[in-house]
Enzyme design. Structure first.
Site, mmCIF file in Angstrom:
data_model
loop_
_atom_site.group_PDB
_atom_site.id
_atom_site.type_symbol
_atom_site.label_atom_id
_atom_site.label_comp_id
_atom_site.label_asym_id
_atom_site.label_seq_id
_atom_site.Cartn_x
_atom_site.Cartn_y
_atom_site.Cartn_z
ATOM 1 N N PHE A 249 13.003 0.523 7.487
ATOM 2 C CA PHE A 249 12.280 0.780 8.738
ATOM 3 C C PHE A 249 10.892 0.171 8.639
ATOM 4 C CE2 PHE A 249 9.488 3.017 11.639
ATOM 5 C CZ PHE A 249 10.189 2.900 12.828
ATOM 6 N N ASP B 35 5.844 -2.529 2.034
ATOM 7 C CA ASP B 35 5.525 -1.636 3.149
ATOM 8 C C ASP B 35 5.347 -0.234 2.562
ATOM 9 O OD1 ASP B 35 5.565 0.176 5.250
ATOM 10 O OD2 ASP B 35 7.087 -0.896 6.397
ATOM 11 N N LYS C 151 -0.051 5.424 8.218
ATOM 12 C CA LYS C 151 0.131 6.872 8.199
ATOM 13 C C LYS C 151 -0.963 7.702 7.497
ATOM 14 C CE LYS C 151 4.906 7.131 9.423
ATOM 15 N NZ LYS C 151 5.804 5.999 9.260
HETATM 16 C C1 LIG Z 1 6.161 4.892 10.101
HETATM 17 C C2 LIG Z 1 6.495 3.601 9.443
HETATM 18 C C3 LIG Z 1 6.224 2.374 10.070
HETATM 19 C C4 LIG Z 1 5.695 2.266 11.482
HETATM 20 O O1 LIG Z 1 4.454 2.833 11.629
HETATM 21 P P1 LIG Z 1 3.863 3.124 13.131
HETATM 22 O O2 LIG Z 1 2.479 3.601 12.872
HETATM 23 O O3 LIG Z 1 4.754 4.145 13.740
HETATM 24 O O4 LIG Z 1 3.918 1.842 13.858
HETATM 25 C C5 LIG Z 1 6.504 1.218 9.364
HETATM 26 N N1 LIG Z 1 7.023 1.256 8.121
HETATM 27 C C6 LIG Z 1 7.276 2.421 7.491
HETATM 28 C C7 LIG Z 1 7.826 2.401 6.106
HETATM 29 C C8 LIG Z 1 7.048 3.631 8.137
HETATM 30 O O5 LIG Z 1 7.347 4.786 7.531
#
Ligand SMILES: *Cc1c(COP(=O)(O)O)cnc(C)c1O
Length: 392
Positions: free
Chosen positions: A128, A215, A244
């Site tokens: 994701f 990521d 986050k």
């Molecule tokens: C939450 C998340 C995203 C996206 O972040 P947003 O602030 O919602 O755009 C991307 N990569 C990972 C691994 C995530 O957990």
């Protein structure tokens, strides 16, 4: 009920009027233990005095100027992030998806600079990376993509945690310029790769001249029991994305780069109106200061062990439990069948949890959770899971 909001979410029937530490209260003053932290955002919990003070102080000075001008707090935060990560340069955005967009564009520009006209980025199954067009195209989940075709080109899909599988997909393709991967798949169900995986990816990228782009939007800022998850492996990525937990609720994202990735962007290549504004940077600086001063990263590791041991103690051998796993305060309890109803059952009992990948109870509690609160979480959740499983 009149409702002007676009229906992008199936919202639970609750709203919260205040919070303190790991606790949230609804309008009727019912109290909830927050074991999700707004999806790994409020690592320091709610109403943390240091964050509150930093935001209030900055709100009384200046909220926003523009990236057309120098922003000392942004420079300071950049230096702090470089210090704690081992990275060299930072671009600030406002969210995870935007941080990943910056990484994806950086990889493409890196490819073009090296004479590759159609650069490709290797991404993983069940990954994701966000909801913008490029990041949903990078995401390994059909549900996120369906209806939004045509997808952004230039992504190559490989199995997660499987270096041989990745090599067979990627090594034959001369257009590959980078690998984008989560060190632990969060939305995918708290999936941990083999211990050596990141080291193998590092080696492969070095050999091939590819950028290793991690990521850490969900795993970063201490959550995994290290400030950044790759620090368990003692490697460094070329590109790192954060969001986050970085602002503890004030929106901020960051794309960090090092070595050959550090000098790719030049003025005009990328930008953001809000990215790295004084308010967001003040919050993030307070987050880093508090994580270090209160030794919360070490705490995440210790509390993670305590929670995992508690769940193993009460749930091992219980019929219907498939797996209990995690690292630091990223914890997944996988059931043998879909268990979305557990979220509502828990809510009724004053416990905030999440279910992802249909069968995985996902816990992302604040790093400030106390031993007593952690034990409460274990007892309350185990009783719920057993009730759920007994319903057959
Ligand atoms: C939450 C998340 C995203 C996206 O972040 P947003 O602030 O919602 O755009 C991307 N990569 C990972 C691994 C995530 O957990």
């Amino acid at each position: 009920m009149p409702d002007a909001l676009m229906s992008t979410y199936n919202r639970l029937p609750v709203s919260f009027s205040r919070g303190e530490g790991v606790w949230l209260w609804d309008k009727a003053e019912k109290r909830y233990l927050d074991a999700l932290s707004g999806i790994a955002v409020c690592g320091l919990g709610h109403s943390h005095p240091a964050i509150k003070a930093a935001i209030c102080r900055q709100a009384g000075k200046v909220l926003h100027t523009s990236n057309l001008y120098q922003i000392p707090l942004q420079e300071q935060l950049g230096d702090e992030l470089a210090r704690i990560s081992g990275m060299e340069r930072v671009f600030f955005a406002n969210s995870g998806a935007e941080a990943n967009e910056a990484a994806i564009k950086l990889a493409r520009l890196y490819g073009h600079r090296n004479g590759i006209a159609n650069p490709a980025i290797v991404v993983m199954e069940q990954s994701f990376h966000g909801r913008t067009l490029a990041t949903l195209s990078a995401t390994g989940n059909h549900k996120v993509q369906v209806g939004f075709e045509p997808l952004v080109q230039g992504f190559l899909r490989a199995p997660f945690g499987d270096i041989a599988g990745l090599r067979s997909v990627a090594e034959a393709d001369p257009n590959v310029v980078a690998i984008l991967v989560e060190p632990i798949q969060g939305e995918g169900g708290i999936k941990l790769p083999p211990l050596e995986y990141l080291n193998q990816l590092r080696e492969l990228c070095d050999r091939q001249g590819w950028l290793l782009m991690l990521d850490e939007i969900q795993t970063g800022m201490g959550r995994s029991g290290r400030m950044f998850s790759y620090q368990h492996n003692r490697i460094l990525p070329d590109v790192l994305t954060l969001a986050k937990g970085l602002g503890n609720g004030v929106p901020i994202g960051a794309c960090l780069a090092r070595g050959k990735a550090a000098e790719v962007y030049a003025p005009g290549n990328h930008g953001s109106t809000f990215g790295g504004n004084p308010l967001a940077c003040a919050a993030a600086l307070a987050v880093i200061e508090t994580l270090e001063a209160d030794k919360l990263v070490e705490r995440a590791e210790r509390l993670g062990r305590r929670l995992l041991a508690g769940f193993a103690d009460q749930l091992t051998g219980v019929g219907g439990i498939a797996d209990i796993r995690g690292q630091g305060l990223l914890i997944g309890i996988e059931l043998e069948r879909p268990c979305g109803e557990l979220v509502t059952m828990a809510l009724e009992q004053g416990l905030l949890i999440n279910v992802t990948a249909e069968r995985v109870v996902r816990l992302l509690p604040p790093l400030i959770i106390s031993d007593i609160e952690a034990d409460l979480l274990v007892n309350q959740l185990c009783a719920l899971v057993k009730t759920f499983l007994a319903q057959g």
